[in-house]
Design an enzyme around this catalytic site. Structure first.
Site, PDB file in Angstrom:
ATOM      1  CE  LYS A 123      24.775  57.857  53.518  1.00 44.41           C
ATOM      2  NZ  LYS A 123      26.186  57.355  53.830  1.00 44.41           N
TER       3      LYS A 123
ATOM      4  CB  CYS B 249      30.216  48.486  40.507  1.00 42.43           C
ATOM      5  SG  CYS B 249      29.887  49.453  41.990  1.00 42.43           S
TER       6      CYS B 249
END
Length: 477
Positions: A183, A291
């Site tokens: 996804k 990140c």
């Protein structure tokens, strides 16, 4: 005074990309309609709608997982050398279509074309090449003589490195004999759908890779499906906690790569010009949508003034604007929602007493933009020093001793990465040993290689991706 040169526009052509008006879900080797309402994906630099994309409802996710389950038996039964052929073929097709994929990534994501072209796409191909090499050698990876694949891997990826995060997850999963339901992020689905076309082009058996587009509910359905044996997620810590709760007690394997608030530590003996380049790369690469971004600069007091002066001079040369222009250093923020978060946290920084500075920077009228920003006089208690901003915002703190640097660097709920700048090898080793971070760079920052494991501690998640360690999550060991 540093000379600032004017650059003539050097736009990359959009003609290499053929974006369809609408896209379906990729299930069992075919593009099909989704049961949910379609959504638009936009160019964040212009707010132009690029395409309508199908949204997968629960029944679509179930169909994709069943297709992956059906394909798992034949795929996992293939000799590793045969699986490797498909991975090698995918890697070569990615290289052949790299210019097209780089332009598509920049259009959908907002990152500068230089980064898509010179960083993302080479690494995407390298990950498929690397794990193709492991497909027939799994018995020699240190996980037993005959490690077995887990089954169906449910993978949910973020919007900051859409195609690279896909490669990090799909390549090791396929090499180990698993099948995949992936996804992509709602705001950046287009390169994942282009990858689906590459799977068809490579002759990958139907059902081995399935791609279901949608928002958070689609990802939650993938994670919760009972036939998914392995979940891999990269994204926010908040969503990571929700996934951990969903998976708890089910027996599913889980890896989480979550947020970060990395410390980039500069000692007084560092090569300051080199450190400045590392600081810029650490926080302003990909607009700070990283990140492991070095969003906290810890600088030794004795060189603070000199380093900040050099840093501000360097920031004055950065070019913000059209992401498709090859001269652009700072592209667009990925979405209006993310821009609002960045603005909110920077306003909190000013309200709490930090001093804000940005170079003279003209922002385009259309699209989502934020200038490179530096905060000084930052306290450890400030929100900008503790919360992940995920934007081009640097918080500067100072230290006097190694012990103070270690204490401040570790004073965070995160533990994904860190950087050290010093001429002393012994100091590098000592600091790396004491910093609570999964990746520690020395005299560089944001360098990646498919052979090296990546992951964090604490609220930055658990498990490792990349290298031999990246195989373990996809094997029953």
């Amino acid at each position: 005074m540093m000379a600032v040169f004017e650059y003539a526009p050097a736009p990359e052509s959009r003609d290499v990309v053929d974006i369809r008006p609408s896209y379906g879900l990729f299930i069992d080797g075919e593009f099909v309609d989704g049961a949910g309402p379609s959504f638009k994906t936009v160019n964040p630099a212009t707010e132009e709608t690029l395409a309508e994309v199908a949204c997968a409802a629960d029944q679509d996710v179930d169909r994709a997982v069943r297709a992956a389950s059906k394909a798992f038996g034949p795929w996992s039964a293939l000799p590793g050398a045969e699986r490797a052929k498909y991975l090698f073929r995918i890697a070569r097709l990615i290289q052949e279509r790299s210019r097209e994929l780089a332009v598509l990534e920049t259009l959908d994501n907002g990152k500068p074309i230089r980064e898509s072209r010179d960083v993302d796409l080479p690494l995407v191909a390298a990950h498929f090449f690397y794990y193709a090499g492991w497909a027939d050698k799994l018995g020699h990876a240190g996980f037993g003589a005959d490690p077995r694949p887990v089954g169906v891997a449910g993978q949910v990826i973020p919007w900051n490195f859409p195609l690279l995060m896909l490669a990090w997850k799909i390549a090791p999963a396929l090499a180990c004999g698993n099948t995949v339901v992936l996804k992509p992020a709602e705001t950046t689905p287009l390169t994942a759908l282009a990858f689906a076309e590459i799977c068809v082009q490579a002759g990958l058996p139907a059902g081995v890779v399935n791609i279901v587009t949608g928002a958070g509910a689609t990802g939650a359905a993938v994670v919760a499906h009972p036939e998914v044996g392995k979940v891999a997620f990269t994204g926010s810590t908040e969503v990571g906690r929700q996934i951990a709760r969903t998976v708890a007690g089910t027996g599913k394997k889980l890896t989480l790569e979550l947020g970060g608030k990395a410390a980039n530590i500069v000692f007084d003996d560092a090569a300051l010009d080199q450190a400045v380049e590392g600081i810029v790369n650490g926080i302003f690469f990909n607009q700070g949508h990283v990140c492991c971004a070095g969003s906290r600069l810890l600088v030794q007091e004795s060189v603070e003034e000199e380093l900040l002066a050099a840093l501000k001079r360097r920031l004055g040369t950065l070019r913000l604007g059209d992401p498709l222009d090859k001269n652009t250093d700072i592209g667009a923020i990925n979405s209006a929602e993310q821009l609002a978060r960045i603005r909110s946290l920077t306003e909190a920084g000013e309200q709490e007493g930090a001093e804000r500075w940005s170079p003279a920077c003209e922002l385009p009228e259309q699209g989502y933009w934020f200038p490179p920003t530096v905060f000084t006089r930052v306290a450890q208690s400030h929100r900008i020093a503790r919360e992940e901003i995920f934007g081009p915002v640097l918080s500067v703190l100072t230290f006097r001793t190694e012990a103070e640097a270690i204490e401040k660097a570790n004073n965070t709920p995160y533990g994904l990465s860190a950087g050290i700048w010093t001429e002393k090898g012994s100091r590098i080793l000592m600091m790396a040993d004491r910093l609570r971070a999964g990746v520690v760079w020395a005299n560089t920052f944001n360098r990646f290689d498919p052979t090296a494991p990546f992951g964090g501690y604490k609220e930055s998640g658990y498990g490792r991706e990349g290298g031999i360690a990246g195989l373990e999550a996809y094997l029953d060991v």
